[in-house]
Design a protein around this motif. Structure first.
Motif: not given
Length: 142
Positions: A121-135
């Protein structure tokens, strides 16, 4: 790969000391026992490889001066059958401490092309789900 030679040991410690430590024939020959020296050099190389391999790729293409110096201190210690002098013991202990530093990474060697092992690994990783609220879904709320 050996990190020191008979000639390097002779240059640093003198032929007389090497004869005293290695002439193990039943009747003294007055010459350096090259077989004894070769065995000590091989043992020293194996010990150094064990520590250095934790951080660097082996074999080294060029032996750093620090490693060559450590090899001399370790090899002369290994040549002693009986109690070595306080200076040789102190140098051996310092060499072992340096090898531990190389192994842990607190002492770095200037070895070209040898990378220290990494986790991938060479940095921060994010494994979050899709955002439920979008524009798009909030158009009617604003």
């Amino acid at each position: 790969m050996s990190y020191t030679t008979l000639q390097a040991l002779t240059d640093r410690f003198g032929e007389r000391l090497l004869v005293e430590l290695t002439d193990r024939a039943e009747i003294a020959t007055g010459a350096v026992g090259t077989g004894v020296v070769d065995a000590a050099i091989a043992d020293t190389a194996a010990l150094i490889d064990g520590y250095v391999a934790a951080r660097y790729a082996l074999p080294m293409t060029v032996v750093p001066p620090l490693v060559a110096s450590l090899a001399l201190d370790i090899a002369i210690y290994k040549l002693h059958i009986y109690e070595p002098s306080e200076k040789i013991v102190a140098d051996y202990k310092a060499a072992m401490k340096s090898l531990e530093g190389i192994s842990s990474g607190s002492i770095r060697l200037p070895i070209a092309g040898a990378e220290t092992p990494s986790t991938g690994g060479s940095g921060a990783r994010s494994t979050d789900r899709d955002r439920p609220m979008t524009a798009e879904n909030l158009k009617s709320f604003i």
